[in-house]
Design a protein around this motif. Structure first.
Motif, PDB file in Angstrom:
ATOM      1  N   THR A 768       0.801  -1.084  -0.020  1.00  0.00           N
ATOM      2  CA  THR A 768      -0.112  -0.153  -0.163  1.00  0.00           C
ATOM      3  C   THR A 768       0.778   1.323  -0.126  1.00  0.00           C
ATOM      4  N   GLN A 769       0.230   2.312  -0.212  1.00  0.00           N
ATOM      5  CA  GLN A 769       0.816   3.581  -0.431  1.00  0.00           C
ATOM      6  C   GLN A 769       1.007   4.333   1.076  1.00  0.00           C
ATOM      7  N   VAL A 770       1.488   5.483   0.808  1.00  0.00           N
ATOM      8  CA  VAL A 770       1.841   6.518   2.302  1.00  0.00           C
ATOM      9  C   VAL A 770       0.308   6.700   2.801  1.00  0.00           C
ATOM     10  N   SER A 771       0.203   6.334   3.972  1.00  0.00           N
ATOM     11  CA  SER A 771      -1.448   6.732   4.482  1.00  0.00           C
ATOM     12  C   SER A 771      -1.541   7.971   5.151  1.00  0.00           C
ATOM     13  N   PHE A 772      -0.418   8.665   5.391  1.00  0.00           N
ATOM     14  CA  PHE A 772      -0.678   9.909   6.072  1.00  0.00           C
ATOM     15  C   PHE A 772       0.368  10.914   6.041  1.00  0.00           C
ATOM     16  N   PHE A 773       0.228  12.184   5.376  1.00  0.00           N
ATOM     17  CA  PHE A 773       1.694  12.978   5.499  1.00  0.00           C
ATOM     18  C   PHE A 773       1.052  14.337   5.783  1.00  0.00           C
ATOM     19  N   PRO A 774       1.415  15.098   6.704  1.00  0.00           N
ATOM     20  CA  PRO A 774       1.107  16.449   6.967  1.00  0.00           C
ATOM     21  C   PRO A 774       2.483  17.182   6.872  1.00  0.00           C
ATOM     22  N   ASN A 775       1.912  18.544   6.617  1.00  0.00           N
ATOM     23  CA  ASN A 775       2.821  19.502   6.530  1.00  0.00           C
ATOM     24  C   ASN A 775       2.393  21.000   7.146  1.00  0.00           C
ATOM     25  N   LEU A 776       2.926  21.353   8.369  1.00  0.00           N
ATOM     26  CA  LEU A 776       2.773  22.502   8.978  1.00  0.00           C
ATOM     27  C   LEU A 776       3.802  23.567   8.749  1.00  0.00           C
ATOM     28  N   SER A 777       3.404  24.843   8.447  1.00  0.00           N
ATOM     29  CA  SER A 777       4.300  25.780   7.957  1.00  0.00           C
ATOM     30  C   SER A 777       3.701  27.099   8.585  1.00  0.00           C
ATOM     31  N   TYR A 778       4.851  27.993   8.572  1.00  0.00           N
ATOM     32  CA  TYR A 778       4.650  29.727   9.123  1.00  0.00           C
ATOM     33  C   TYR A 778       5.425  30.329   7.965  1.00  0.00           C
ATOM     34  N   ARG A 779       4.498  31.472   7.411  1.00  0.00           N
ATOM     35  CA  ARG A 779       5.247  32.096   6.413  1.00  0.00           C
ATOM     36  C   ARG A 779       4.862  33.889   6.895  1.00  0.00           C
ATOM     37  N   LEU A 780       6.114  34.538   6.510  1.00  0.00           N
ATOM     38  CA  LEU A 780       5.836  35.970   7.072  1.00  0.00           C
ATOM     39  C   LEU A 780       6.382  36.744   5.912  1.00  0.00           C
TER      40      LEU A 780
END
Length: 782
Positions: A768-780
């Protein structure tokens, strides 16, 4: 008393100042779409606000509107004798000025008065005026709203009709209308570039992470078929990327920190008052940050790093036109670290380097004529090494390719009815390709690739646009290609039309297209007895395709658009296995239409064919009162014929794709200066295909044995993925900050990747493929 009165006055001023809504400047240039000349005296207005704001373009077509309230704004542009346009949902923030360029089409009937109305018919239309069908403009603001795109144009394209994943969620590979991803062409600033992705492979059009940054990109065109004659060397799709111009009046900066790494961008004037500007972006990342948070995506024994840099410097001159210096570079490494304590003796490493740089000159020889000339150079190198004592395997690859390209075209607008564009592209392709592996059967090292040489690839094109009326436009043209390595030449006629009835649009296009294989395939060696070798595929031709498409588009309401498109593609001269050389069904059913990348030293022949046909439906609600929606549905067939002459489904023949995307923006905070954006999408598509498994033979042989005589008859489970994104945008007097969370596959569904026979469990199993992928980011932005 005076002190009390003075104090009250200052307090009142402070209160008034604090309660005032934040504003920003909107500026840009207005030009003629066909000739590219600046339009003097055009009216640019910020619609739907009170009191109204506007400006008139100067002698160079530039305008500037100050004190525009932050938030979503609608811009109307008009000029006597030209068709007015409306550009909705321009995001105005306090951190950076908004640069909005636009093009107007000259009307064939000069009107005494023009009234601008807010109908969003122009939204999403391609920037290239020669495109009529199967094309859309990718807006960077829209891409940033789509959840789990990670600001990647390829991942954002998954939301458009007829586009689906290549089958691996770790990659940004896409399949367009059932075609192999290998048929996609990448262009930047008007010229072909190597695959601009990290963690790619030889011959691939995709990778794990894009080297492109939304800090750099302007609105860019994405084509899914029936390309205009200006484009060559593509059979399935085109990304025509444009880098935006930096702010030529004010220095502005952006900093970003996320789980995928850190990035910084800067832009501003090169010399005050010259309208010259620079724009640069740098990013560095390591996926080890995810591991530190307990998200063991890659495992304990894998190490990945990557970095990239992009830039553009634009310098206008008085007599020699404008010059743009631009570039993109990236580097990434991957390493698998064996655990010696448990007896692992397997090493794997990969390194990739890419660099592209160019200079573009646009010079006007008259008000209606200009030359665009581009000189570019590129270099890409992929080095792989795999060494396993357990498997007695050794394989080392070092593919280095460089390209020097000279591209020029002449554009002339004879009248509002007739425009021509004629150009040539000269490419010098240099290559240094090496591949060495250990042949266990022969117990010796084999070198299927050891080439250091160069060749040429030459293209020419001619486009003629004929507007019979304000409503009907015909684009015709020819594209010519010649590959000096084997002397193959191709002449490809193209034609498209667009009938704009204002209440609805009918469009269509037909044409021939072709795509070269990787140089490694043409030069690969097959060794014979006595140590001699032959290059079986040096005379192999290009894969060719006939495209046809017919589209219908209607605004059901001022903010609701419906689109339908039917298409038929016939592919021929496809590389397959020669029938006289084998009786093996794994070879007889082989076709390049089912491949993603790679090469072979074995002989191939241009005897294969393929067919793709389908229906695509799109319903799009433009952003209104903070809400937007996009729904696409595709029904399609993707077929191919291999060396055995039997027509089968390709591995990409899933049969259907349904996408749904929606989002809501809420204005919050004092005076509504800030906003919260919530976005969600889901993708539901038919599963990929593979050969069925011969269970009894797998049991007897102790490994998976496939029934290749029934290749691609087995359809994997349907693909389903739900993505989610939420962001908070805060505007202050001179800064804008954005914190966002994107989650790919929020339901953690384990989509089927492929099936195999599990010897230990004595049953068919699935990877099976990747089940979960998050990305948290802050931009200014500041």
């Amino acid at each position: 008393m005076k002190q009390t009165t003075l104090g009250i006055i200052f307090l009142s001023i402070a209160i008034i100042s604090f309660s005032q809504s934040l504003t920003q400047t909107v500026k840009g240039q207005i030009t003629d779409e066909q000739s590219g000349a600046p339009i003097i005296g055009a009216t640019v207005q910020i619609l739907e606000i009170n009191p109204p704001l506007g400006a008139i373009t100067d002698i160079n077509g530039y305008y500037r509107i100050e004190n525009v309230p932050i938030g979503r704004q609608t811009v109307g542009i008009s000029y006597l004798g030209y068709e007015p346009i409306t550009i909705p949902n321009i995001l105005v923030g306090s951190g950076k000025e908004v640069v909005l360029d636009a093009e107007l089409i000259e009307s064939l009937h000069h009107l005494d008065e023009v009234v601008v109305t807010a109908i969003d018919q122009e939204k999403g239309q391609p920037k290239n005026e020669l495109a009529t069908v199967s094309a859309i403009s990718l807006g960077m603001d829209e891409i940033s709203r789509f959840p789990a795109t990670f600001n990647d144009p390829a991942r954002a394209a998954l939301m458009f009709a007829g586009v689906q994943t290549g089958g691996d969620d770790l990659l940004n590979e896409i399949v367009i209308r059932g075609n192999s991803p290998k048929g996609i062409l990448w262009r930047m600033e008007g010229v072909e570039i190597p695959n601009p992705n990290h963690f790619t492979s030889i011959g691939s059009s995709a990778g794990g992470i894009s080297m492109l940054s939304n800090n750099m990109l302007a609105n860019s065109d994405f084509f899914t078929g029936a390309f205009p004659a200006q484009y060559g060397n593509a059979t399935s799709g085109i990304f025509d990327l444009q880098l935006r111009q930096g702010n030529f009046e004010k220095h502005e900066h952006t900093a970003q920190l996320g789980l995928l790494g850190v990035a910084a961008a800067s832009e501003g004037p090169v010399a005050k008052g010259s309208r010259s500007s620079y724009l640069v972006n740098y990013r560095y990342s390591t996926l080890a940050l995810l591991t530190e948070l307990g998200l063991n995506i890659l495992g304990d024994q894998e190490d990945i790093t990557f970095q990239d840099l992009s830039f553009k410097v634009k310098v206008p001159t008085k007599k020699l036109g404008s010059f743009s210096f631009w570039g993109l570079g990236g580097k990434n490494t991957y390493q698998f670290l064996p655990n010696r304590s448990i007896g692992e003796w397997e090493n794997e490493s990969e390194e990739q380097r890419l660099g592209v740089a160019g200079i573009t000159n646009v010079v006007y020889v008259s008000d209606d004529s200009y030359f665009e000339t581009i000189l570019s150079g590129s270099f890409n190198q992929i080095t792989n090494k795999y060494d396993s004592l357990e498997m007695l395997t050794y394989d080392e690859e070092d593919f280095a390719e460089s390209q020097v390209r000279f591209s020029t075209y002449f554009n002339h607008k004879f009248s509002p009815r007739h425009t021509i564009r004629i150009g040539t592209i000269f490419s010098r392709l240099s290559y240094d390709l090496t591949n060495v592996y250990w042949d266990r059967d022969r117990e010796e090292y084999v070198t299927p690739l050891d080439e250091n040489d160069h060749s040429g690839f030459y293209q020419g094109f001619a486009n003629w646009q004929f507007r019979t009326s304000d409503q009907f436009t015909i684009n015709t043209g020819l594209h010519f290609s010649h590959f000096a390595l084997n002397g193959k030449s191709y002449l490809e006629p193209r034609m498209g039309f667009k009938w704009d009835r204002k209440t609805y649009i009918i469009s269509g296009g037909i044409g021939l297209h072709s795509r070269m294989e990787t140089v490694a395939l043409y030069t690969a060696r097959q060794y014979l007895e006595g140590g001699t070798f032959v290059q079986n595929n040096k005379d192999l031709g290009f894969t060719q395709a006939f495209h046809s498409a017919l589209g219908f588009e209607k605004m059901l309401k001022p903010k609701l658009r419906f689109k339908a498109e039917v298409y038929y593609q016939y592919l021929f001269n496809v590389p397959v296995w020669p029938t006289q050389n084998t009786s093996d069904y794994s070879l007889l059913t082989f076709s390049a239409l089912n491949t993603f990348d790679g090469y072979t030293p074995d002989e191939l022949a241009n005897d294969g064919t393929g067919r793709n046909y389908g229906l695509e439906l799109t319903l799009e609600k433009f952003l209104t009162k903070g809400f937007y929606m996009l729904s696409t549905a595709s029904l399609y067939k993707s077929l191919y014929t291999g060396a055995d002459g039997v027509e089968r489904s390709t591995q990409f023949d899933g049969g259907y794709i349904y996408n749904f995307l929606a989002g809501k923006e809420y204005r919050v905070g004092k005076n509504g200066n800030n906003s919260i954006s919530i976005n969600g999408k889901f993708i539901f598509a038919g599963g990929k295909r593979q050969a069925p498994i011969n269970v009894s033979a797998s049991i007897n042989d102790g490994h998976t044995v496939y029934r290749f005589e029934d290749n691609y008859e087995l359809k994997l489970d349907g693909y389903f993925r739900m993505d989610f994104g939420i962001s908070y945008r805060k505007n202050k007097k001179r800064t804008t900050s954005v914190i966002s969370l994107d989650i790919q596959n929020v339901t953690q569904r384990e989509n089927e990747f492929f099936r195999y026979y599990n010897v230990g469990a004595r049953r068919i199993a699935s990877d099976t493929q990747v089940s979960f992928f998050p990305n948290l980011s802050y931009r200014l932005e500041f």
